[in-house]
Design a protein around this motif. Structure first.
Motif, PDB file in Angstrom:
ATOM      1  N   TRP A  78       0.856  -1.199   0.000  1.00 29.17           N
ATOM      2  CA  TRP A  78       0.000   0.000   0.000  1.00 29.17           C
ATOM      3  C   TRP A  78       0.892   1.250   0.000  1.00 29.17           C
ATOM      4  O   TRP A  78       0.972   1.967   0.999  1.00 29.17           O
ATOM      5  N   PRO A  79       1.577   1.512  -1.099  1.00 26.69           N
ATOM      6  CA  PRO A  79       2.579   2.590  -1.121  1.00 26.69           C
ATOM      7  C   PRO A  79       2.018   3.982  -0.866  1.00 26.69           C
ATOM      8  O   PRO A  79       2.738   4.867  -0.441  1.00 26.69           O
ATOM      9  N   ALA A  80       0.729   4.205  -1.143  1.00 27.00           N
ATOM     10  CA  ALA A  80       0.150   5.540  -0.949  1.00 27.00           C
ATOM     11  C   ALA A  80      -0.405   5.745   0.457  1.00 27.00           C
ATOM     12  O   ALA A  80      -0.840   6.843   0.798  1.00 27.00           O
ATOM     13  N   LEU A  81      -0.381   4.716   1.289  1.00 26.36           N
ATOM     14  CA  LEU A  81      -0.934   4.803   2.637  1.00 26.36           C
ATOM     15  C   LEU A  81      -0.076   5.713   3.521  1.00 26.36           C
ATOM     16  O   LEU A  81       1.150   5.614   3.539  1.00 26.36           O
ATOM     17  N   VAL A  82      -0.728   6.610   4.260  1.00 25.02           N
ATOM     18  CA  VAL A  82      -0.021   7.425   5.251  1.00 25.02           C
ATOM     19  C   VAL A  82       0.146   6.582   6.515  1.00 25.02           C
ATOM     20  O   VAL A  82      -0.840   6.091   7.082  1.00 25.02           O
ATOM     21  N   ILE A  83       1.390   6.404   6.954  1.00 25.33           N
ATOM     22  CA  ILE A  83       1.672   5.567   8.125  1.00 25.33           C
ATOM     23  C   ILE A  83       2.255   6.422   9.244  1.00 25.33           C
ATOM     24  O   ILE A  83       3.235   7.137   9.045  1.00 25.33           O
ATOM     25  N   ILE A  84       1.637   6.314  10.415  1.00 19.21           N
ATOM     26  CA  ILE A  84       2.136   6.966  11.626  1.00 19.21           C
ATOM     27  C   ILE A  84       2.470   5.857  12.620  1.00 19.21           C
ATOM     28  O   ILE A  84       1.591   5.084  13.016  1.00 19.21           O
ATOM     29  N   VAL A  85       3.725   5.751  13.005  1.00 15.93           N
ATOM     30  CA  VAL A  85       4.150   4.731  13.961  1.00 15.93           C
ATOM     31  C   VAL A  85       4.219   5.343  15.353  1.00 15.93           C
ATOM     32  O   VAL A  85       4.839   6.394  15.558  1.00 15.93           O
ATOM     33  N   VAL A  86       3.572   4.677  16.298  1.00 16.10           N
ATOM     34  CA  VAL A  86       3.566   5.115  17.690  1.00 16.10           C
ATOM     35  C   VAL A  86       4.368   4.089  18.489  1.00 16.10           C
ATOM     36  O   VAL A  86       4.108   2.895  18.409  1.00 16.10           O
ATOM     37  N   THR A  87       5.362   4.536  19.259  1.00 11.02           N
ATOM     38  CA  THR A  87       6.245   3.589  19.929  1.00 11.02           C
ATOM     39  C   THR A  87       6.848   4.171  21.200  1.00 11.02           C
ATOM     40  O   THR A  87       6.909   5.393  21.376  1.00 11.02           O
TER      41      THR A  87
END
Length: 205
Positions: A78-87
């Motif tokens: 899903w190359p167009a997906l906006v990803i926010i990683v919470v860690t």
């Protein structure tokens, strides 16, 4: 149009917190589902059209690994997906690797209450959610039919030709032909090149 969000964390309390944090954005953003494992993240990305994924970095899963391996898989499909990683991880090397994979933001759980909403609000009005419409592409001198544009949009959300065929009620042969025609017009031969080309044209961030 509301942007669709998938939230993922193996701790239900954090999922509740994410829902509470994002509730003031109702009307612009909508949480369509949540996931507790890496397996659920992939299955729900396959099931829903998602614009934004907000996910923990470390989660259990039987079929899919977590961490960098999971993000790499998601960005590939899903190359167009906006990803926010919470860690809770503060390792600079991991954060750098995440950004190299195309993650849009890495947010510490300690600063979640202020940083998450601030970042999502900042997405409004950007090209992150631009769609490869026929009109937009025509302005670059490339002319796609509306059906070709629709196939591109769904391809870049990670759907297969079979998925698109079922969703649009077209034969696989028709969808495949529209995909090949659009890619030929754009001068690309792979889906990765397709995404890169649309990015260069300013249609995806």
């Amino acid at each position: 149009m509301e942007k669709r969000i998938l939230i993922a964390d193996d701790h239900p309390i954090y999922l509740m917190g994410l829902r509470a944090l994002l509730s003031p954005l109702a009307g612009q953003y909508h949480i369509v589902d949540e996931a507790l494992t890496t397996d659920e993240v992939i299955s729900k990305l396959e099931f829903h059209d998602i614009d934004i994924l907000v996910t923990d970095f470390s989660m259990p899963g039987d079929k899919y690994n977590d961490g960098l391996a999971l993000i790499h898989l998601i960005k590939r499909r899903w190359p167009a997906l906006v990803i926010i990683v919470v860690t809770m991880i503060h390792n600079p090397g991991i954060q750098r690797a995440l950004r190299q994979l195309g993650v849009h933001a890495v947010i510490s759980k300690a600063g979640l209450a202020t940083e998450l909403v601030h970042f999502i609000k900042g997405l409004s009005g950007t090209s992150a959610f631009s769609k490869p419409t026929a009109d937009a592409l025509a302005s670059t001198g490339i002319s796609l039919t509306p059906k070709e544009s629709e196939v591109l949009r769904l391809l870049l959300r990670g759907l297969t030709v079979s998925d698109i065929s079922a969703r649009l009620n077209r034969t696989k042969q028709t969808v495949s032909a529209q995909k090949k025609s659009a890619m030929r017009k754009l001068g690309v031969t792979t889906e990765y090149e397709l995404y890169q080309q649309l990015q260069q044209l300013g249609l995806f961030s």
